[in-house]
Design an enzyme around this catalytic site. Structure first.
Site, short mmCIF file in Angstrom:
data_model
loop_
_atom_site.label_atom_id
_atom_site.label_comp_id
_atom_site.label_asym_id
_atom_site.label_seq_id
_atom_site.Cartn_x
_atom_site.Cartn_y
_atom_site.Cartn_z
N CYS A 1 -6.64 -3.66 1.34
CA CYS A 1 -5.28 -3.70 0.80
C CYS A 1 -4.64 -5.06 1.08
O CYS A 1 -3.98 -5.64 0.20
CB CYS A 1 -4.43 -2.59 1.41
SG CYS A 1 -2.73 -2.57 0.80
N CYS B 1 -1.60 4.98 3.78
CA CYS B 1 -0.39 5.25 3.01
C CYS B 1 -0.56 6.39 2.01
O CYS B 1 0.26 7.27 1.91
CB CYS B 1 0.06 3.99 2.29
SG CYS B 1 0.17 4.10 0.50
#
Length: 372
Positions: free
Chosen positions: A99, A195
């Site tokens: 990410c 997340c």
């Protein structure tokens, strides 16, 4: 078009809030940008909307503009598809590393430049030092919060355009600064885990993409002691979720995952946190990424981490002609896990890292030899 020189990645948490506050108070021209990286998958568990509201509130409190970008399709293609493929192959990937490389320091940086900014800032606990035309990634001064492990895939161009305003601060000081400034995120709980999974049960989440494939649980000597829902739901060294009750002939001690045979759909377990089946002294990796663009030498000594927050482990690194690595540790390591990252350091200086491909753990060696 923004007139801000620096765009701060506003996550809706206390760290990015204080990063923006520090930059603003230093006289820097800033704006915020909130990234949506995960599209709602219908379970309603991701905190994106709450985080978005908090990011807006903080920017309002600081008197700075805020922009919004949806990177969910880029996240799916650049991070999540790889995440699923690795789990399906029996490995344990680290989506935070990808990410950072693919989203926060690529698409976010591009978006900031499209807005007219020169650089980006984030609330990561790390430091950047520029010396002699080169950029160095250093650990954050708060070793308990240092996030350089997750940032080791960044390169010179990215680091030259990045600011980490929290790199010299301990976490309690960050919360104190936020509270003194009346920021609405001052007491907000830190997000944990991944997340897009949020507070959900990890196995339940993964099963929506990788359906359960029940198989057997065995000891390394082949004794069958139970069943599992799918080997890819487990990782080396894991203790929770095995649901192994009292087993005749074994003492009442915890069981740990010590190996996975994806082809045969067998999960291997043993008793004892430091069982020999989890120990290894060498690992091999894929092609390494070096923050300085090149390795320090073809063979060199340094320290390494094979997981986040691990104490420094002395090792020798040998760089192959193909850029892949052979790493020899001075002491045996526990539960070194293929799919995770090995990250190298010279003191506080992060040198780079690579994805772990294999180790010389005894069960892994046996399974490899059997497959061959």
């Amino acid at each position: 078009m923004s007139t801000a020189r620096t765009i701060v990645g506003m996550s809706g948490g206390v760290d990015s809030s204080v990063a923006a506050l520090r930059l603003r108070d230093s006289g820097e021209s800033i704006a915020g940008l909130f990234m949506q990286n995960w599209a709602d998958d219908g379970t309603g568990e991701c905190r994106a909307e709450d985080d978005r509201r908090d990011a807006v509130a903080v920017c309002g409190r600081l008197g700075i503009p805020i922009h919004f970008r949806d990177f969910s399709s880029e996240y799916w293609a650049g991070v999540f598809e790889h995440f699923l493929a690795e789990y399906a192959a029996g490995r344990t990937p680290n989506p935070d590393v990808l990410c950072n490389r693919e989203i926060k320091f690529k698409h976010f940086l591009d978006a900031a430049r499209e807005l007219g900014a020169e650089r980006i800032a984030t609330g990561h606990y790390a430091r950047v030092v520029h010396e002699g035309g080169r950029s160095h990634l250093l650990r954050g001064r708060d070793r308990g919060k240092d996030q350089s492990y997750f940032l080791h895939q960044l390169g010179q161009a990215q680091l030259a355009a990045t600011v980490f305003p929290l790199g010299d601060l301990p976490k309690p000081e960050v919360r104190r600064i936020a509270a003194e400034a009346g920021l609405p995120t001052a007491a907000k709980k830190d997000s944990t885990g991944i997340c897009f999974i949020g507070e959900r049960d990890f196995r339940e989440f993964l099963s929506t993409y990788l359906p359960a494939r029940p198989g057997r649980i065995r000891t390394p000597d082949g004794r069958d002691i139970g069943g599992h829902a799918g080997v890819f739901y487990f990782t080396l060294g894991q203790r929770e979720g095995l649901n192994i009750g009292g087993v005749r002939g074994f003492e009442a001690a915890p069981w740990y995952v010590v190996g996975k045979d994806v082809a045969s759909n067998v999960l291997y377990v043993d008793q004892g946190h430091d069982t020999l089946w989890l120990q290894s002294r060498t690992l091999r990796s894929g092609t390494a990424h070096w923050i300085a663009d090149t390795p320090p030498a073809r063979r060199f000594q340094c320290t390494a981490q094979t997981r986040y927050r691990q104490p420094d482990q002395a090792c020798e690194v040998h760089v192959g002609d193909d850029g892949c690595l052979a790493v020899q540790f001075q002491e045996a390591q526990r539960a070194v896990t293929p799919g995770q990252s090995v990250v190298f350091y010279d003191g506080d200086d992060c040198l780079g890292g690579a994805v772990i491909d294999s180790t010389d753990a005894p069960l892994e060696q046996r399974l490899q030899n059997h497959a061959a």
